[in-house]
Design a protein around this motif. Structure first.
Motif, PDB file in Angstrom:
ATOM      1  N   TYR A 201       0.855  -1.193   0.000  1.00 48.46           N
ATOM      2  CA  TYR A 201       0.000   0.000   0.000  1.00 48.46           C
ATOM      3  C   TYR A 201       0.884   1.234   0.000  1.00 48.46           C
ATOM      4  O   TYR A 201       1.871   1.299   0.740  1.00 48.46           O
ATOM      5  CB  TYR A 201      -0.911   0.015   1.221  1.00 48.46           C
ATOM      6  N   ASP A 213      -8.842   2.933  -0.774  1.00 52.71           N
ATOM      7  CA  ASP A 213      -8.381   1.667  -1.329  1.00 52.71           C
ATOM      8  C   ASP A 213      -8.357   0.606  -0.225  1.00 52.71           C
ATOM      9  O   ASP A 213      -7.941   0.888   0.901  1.00 52.71           O
ATOM     10  CB  ASP A 213      -6.981   1.822  -1.921  1.00 52.71           C
ATOM     11  N   TYR A 215      -8.112  -3.979   0.603  1.00 53.41           N
ATOM     12  CA  TYR A 215      -7.928  -5.343   0.115  1.00 53.41           C
ATOM     13  C   TYR A 215      -8.089  -6.314   1.275  1.00 53.41           C
ATOM     14  O   TYR A 215      -8.069  -5.926   2.447  1.00 53.41           O
ATOM     15  CB  TYR A 215      -6.562  -5.529  -0.564  1.00 53.41           C
ATOM     16  N   ASP A 231     -11.748   0.009  -4.440  1.00 51.53           N
ATOM     17  CA  ASP A 231     -11.407   1.424  -4.394  1.00 51.53           C
ATOM     18  C   ASP A 231     -12.691   2.236  -4.287  1.00 51.53           C
ATOM     19  O   ASP A 231     -13.571   2.128  -5.142  1.00 51.53           O
ATOM     20  CB  ASP A 231     -10.634   1.807  -5.657  1.00 51.53           C
ATOM     21  N   HIS A 303     -14.091  -2.495 -11.844  1.00 53.23           N
ATOM     22  CA  HIS A 303     -12.648  -2.410 -11.629  1.00 53.23           C
ATOM     23  C   HIS A 303     -11.921  -2.746 -12.923  1.00 53.23           C
ATOM     24  O   HIS A 303     -12.447  -3.466 -13.777  1.00 53.23           O
ATOM     25  CB  HIS A 303     -12.237  -3.385 -10.516  1.00 53.23           C
ATOM     26  N   THR A 351      -5.043  -1.173  -7.575  1.00 56.31           N
ATOM     27  CA  THR A 351      -5.989  -0.065  -7.748  1.00 56.31           C
ATOM     28  C   THR A 351      -5.427   0.940  -8.739  1.00 56.31           C
ATOM     29  O   THR A 351      -4.227   0.934  -9.058  1.00 56.31           O
ATOM     30  CB  THR A 351      -6.282   0.619  -6.393  1.00 56.31           C
TER      31      THR A 351
END
Length: 426
Positions: A201, A213, A215, A231, A303, A351
């Motif tokens: 990140y 963002d 995950y 995102d 996405h 992202t």
């Protein structure tokens, strides 16, 4: 009349009638000019003249403007903030601590020194307790002490504002850290390890704003691995909080056995309940990796694609999908697609902050094709090296044009060598 007195000292004075009084426009900074500007709020002309003389003798160079009521002081403050306010507590439209409260209602960024009579010292002390920087007793203050009181009041207020700004910055940093921990969890890998995970990140614009963002990775007892990357449109704590809510909801759904399009539909319901405006949406990609079939079931909601990495080869894979969560509430369709993932292959989800940074003048951006070309030019013995090098190159290209404009989240997933599948390069 104050106007015209001792003009050779370079002071700006005001007509006591108030009809010709003006306040030079200035910024909101404290002690930002070599000649501080002081606003005197006093209805007695004789006392105003006394203050002018005290400033001339004890604080030469200070510019003085005058208001004869709280209402007129409000007009002056609306034009620009002075460096200090000298406030009489007995005014036609305000008395005692009410006068101080009225000034603070206009602004709390300027130090206030109250002026009291000989029999009002207790009121002066009460004013300091209520937020004034100091108090001075009319008729008992020497010019040197008067000038020192003004200077110290400005400096103390400057220190107070700086300390408050630092504390606010610390609180925001702590809040952002908590939100980041919610957005970026430790993968939940249980039982025999079947997948290797590299997670990265990077905040955009040198940590200016927290983005949305997020995950997550969860391995179930049967060996299947569920992965998510998403995102939230926009930046800030509201978007980050929505991202945390979606990630937690996703993990709960996975652990409850809910997958596929129904899972995305429920995530969209969470988004609709949490968002603060209709323009807030979320792009999401989910994977369900089956180690037995060496395949992944993919759902894509608005996405972009992912990278399929095999040895020195990198390809962009963009399976059919549906709209972002929140675009068509209750009407969207997200088809589930199966993607073969060979033993030696890895999947990299990311992202859009990784490829939307400006790399040239105007609107030139790296773009998906540019990112793919960067990836194809890299080689390394491990996924960690590949991911880190790719992020560093994207950051380097954007460094001269404001840096990465958005947060970057990356997930790299590869079959684990512990399963006897072999490392197979990337």
């Amino acid at each position: 009349m104050l106007s015209g007195r001792k003009e050779g000292m370079g002071r700006v004075t005001a007509d006591l009638s108030g009809s010709e009084t003006t306040l030079d426009p200035i910024g909101a900074g404290v002690w930002h000019k070599p000649e501080p500007l002081v606003l005197l709020v006093e209805d007695d002309a004789a006392d105003a003249l006394l203050v002018e003389e005290l400033i001339a003798d004890g604080a030469p160079g200070v510019r003085l403007v005058w208001a004869n009521s709280i209402a007129q002081a409000g007009e002056r403050l609306a034009e620009g903030l002075p460096d200090c306010v000298l406030l009489d507590l007995n005014l036609p439209d305000a008395h005692g601590l009410d006068a101080l409260a009225s000034i603070h209602d206009y602004t709390d960024q300027v130090p206030v020194v109250v002026l009291t009579g000989l029999d009002q010292e207790q009121t002066g002390l009460a004013a300091v307790a209520a937020g004034a920087q100091d108090y001075l007793v009319k008729g008992r203050v020497e010019p040197e002490l008067f000038g020192r009181a003004i200077r110290y009041a400005i400096q103390r207020k400057q220190t107070e504002l700086a300390a408050a700004a630092l504390r606010l910055s610390q609180l925001r940093a702590e809040e952002n850290a908590r939100l980041e921990r919610g957005l970026l969890p430790k993968p939940l890998l249980r039982g025999e390890r079947v997948i290797d995970v590299v997670a990265r990140y990077r905040p955009g614009r040198v940590k200016a704003l927290l983005g949305g963002d997020f995950y997550d990775v969860v391995q179930l007892a049967d060996g299947t691995v569920h992965a998510l990357i998403g995102d939230i449109a926009g930046h800030g704590p509201d978007e980050a909080a929505i991202g945390v809510a979606l990630r937690l909801a996703w993990r709960t759904l996975v652990l409850s056995g809910i997958t596929g399009p129904r899972q995305l539909g429920l995530l969209e319901e969470v988004l609709l309940a949490e968002r603060t405006g209709r323009r807030t949406f979320a792009t999401v990609t989910t994977l369900v990796l089956d180690p037995g079939a060496r395949a992944a079931r993919v759902l894509r909601a608005g996405h972009h694609g992912m990278f399929l990495c095999r040895g020195t080869e990198v390809d962009m894979i963009e399976v059919p999908g549906g709209p972002a969560l929140g675009f068509l509430p209750g009407q969207a369709n997200w088809p589930e697609q199966e993607l073969l993932v060979p033993v030696e292959a890895g999947l990299m989800l990311f992202t859009d902050g990784l490829f939307e940074g400006h790399i040239g003048p105007g609107s030139a951006r790296l773009g998906e094709e540019g990112l793919l070309n960067l990836a194809r030019g890299l080689s390394g013995p491990a996924p960690e090296d590949f991911v880190d090098a790719l992020i560093e190159q994207a950051e380097a290209l954007a460094a001269g044009h404001g840096g990465l404009a958005d947060d970057v989240a990356v997930l790299y997933l590869r079959w684990s060598a512990e399963q006897g599948t072999g490392s197979g390069g990337r």
